[in-house]
Design a protein around this motif. Structure first.
Motif: not given
Ligand SMILES: NC(=O)c1ccc[n+]([C@@H]2O[C@H](COP(=O)([O-])OP(=O)(O)OC[C@H]3O[C@@H](n4cnc5c(N)ncnc54)[C@H](OP(=O)(O)O)[C@@H]3O)[C@@H](O)[C@H]2O)c1
Length: 297
Positions: A275-297
């Motif tokens: 269950p933690m693997t799925i939860a952290m995947l969701l977290n990574n998708v959220y993180l990816a979406a934050t890149f669409s407004q700011k590009r930290p890299f």
């Protein structure tokens, strides 16, 4: 529940609820709905079931998701065309290529076609390299989930001796780097064991935390742990069981019945790392979406 059992489901629910809140704020405030594209090739029953679980989890937290089903006999060119088109598709902030792929397809080459800023599995060379250099962007979800379990359970990582059994690119290797890094959730002294390692029993008895990702049931027996050991079981194998509706049950890499009697804490299978693997995947998708407004890299 036995106090020695670490409830991965409960921790995952907490993490997921936090992600859901962040996604709601993002959707309302910035009008961005995080999106995940999943590529599923062939009809591997385990892969189909994992993808269904991911689709449901995405839906529950407000992530838009679409699965692209390709035939078992799809050519490299067909899969690569799909990846390239998804790289350009703004609806998807994350792309996930469900593994394993049919044997005729080169997983490494296809993974590296994914735009690293959409590589929510953290498997492209660029993201693996960033993790190695201590500048993680996307960390594979299973290692991230294991680290989160240890943190949430207040298990001391810094200065601890951690044995990881398994050195795959998906679990063992990135996990070792994550736990070794400077900073919170790191600073451990990590040993990695594999099929050529001698005397795993001694290494295991000497470790504070033992994480087993061998893919082989019973890799860790009761005599390999001490009463203070924390044991994390990553393995998922299907064992035929005609008493179940599905015809199988899931077991891990740890001999749970033996280890629970000796060790201090153990994750169960199912209901631990999964269950933690799925939860952290969701977290990574959220993180990816934050890149669409700011590009930290
Ligand atoms: N819970 C989850 O969400 C989740 C996520 C991912 C994977 N998994 C499960 O975790 C398990 C491992 O996955 P993986 O992708 O890392 O597997 P993998 O690619 O097959 O790697 C297994 C690793 O374990 C080592 N190994 C195998 N048998 C061993 C033994 N008896 N003693 C010591 N080392 C041994 C192998 O050593 P060599 O390198 O020497 O061959 C290899 O490094 C699988 O059961 C998988 O289904 C679960």
């Amino acid at each position: 529940m036995n106090k020695k059992i670490i409830d991965g489901k409960k921790i995952a629910l907490k993490v997921t609820s936090e992600i859901k809140d962040k996604i709601e704020i993002m959707s309302k405030g910035q009008n961005i709905v995080p999106g995940l594209a999943v590529i599923l090739i062939g009809e591997n029953p385990a892969s189909i079931s994992y993808v269904k679980g991911k689709e449901k989890a995405c839906k529950d937290v407000g992530i838009f998701t679409q699965t692209f089903n390709l035939d078992d006999s799809s050519s490299y060119d067909e899969v690569s065309k799909l990846i390239i088109s998804l790289n350009k598709d703004d609806r998807f902030h994350g792309i996930l290529l469900q593994l394993p792929l049919p044997q005729h397809l080169d997983s490494d080459k296809l993974i590296n076609l994914i735009n690293p800023k959409k590589d929510v599995d953290g498997l492209t060379s660029e993201n693996a390299g960033l993790l190695l250099l201590g500048k993680p962007r996307f960390v594979p979800a299973t290692p991230l989930g294991i680290q989160k379990i240890l943190l949430e359970e207040n298990i001391k990582i810094e200065g601890s001796k951690i044995l990881i059994i398994g050195r795959s690119n998906l679990v063992g290797l990135p996990l070792s780097i994550l736990l070794l890094q400077r900073g919170k959730g790191g600073n451990a002294t990590v040993t990695i064991a594999h099929t050529r390692t001698k005397n795993i029993e001694q290494l295991s008895l000497n470790a504070d935390i033992v994480i087993v990702a061998s893919g082989k049931p019973n890799t860790l027996s009761g005599k390999m742990v001490s009463k203070n050991s924390i044991v994390i079981d990553v393995g998922i194998s299907r064992l035929s069981d005609q008493t179940r509706k599905t015809g199988y049950r899931l077991i891990g890499d740890v001999n749970f019945d033996e280890v629970i009697n000796i060790a201090s804490k153990v994750t169960p299978v199912p209901g631990g790392v999964g269950p933690m693997t799925i939860a952290m995947l969701l977290n990574n998708v959220y993180l990816a979406a934050t890149f669409s407004q700011k590009r930290p890299f």
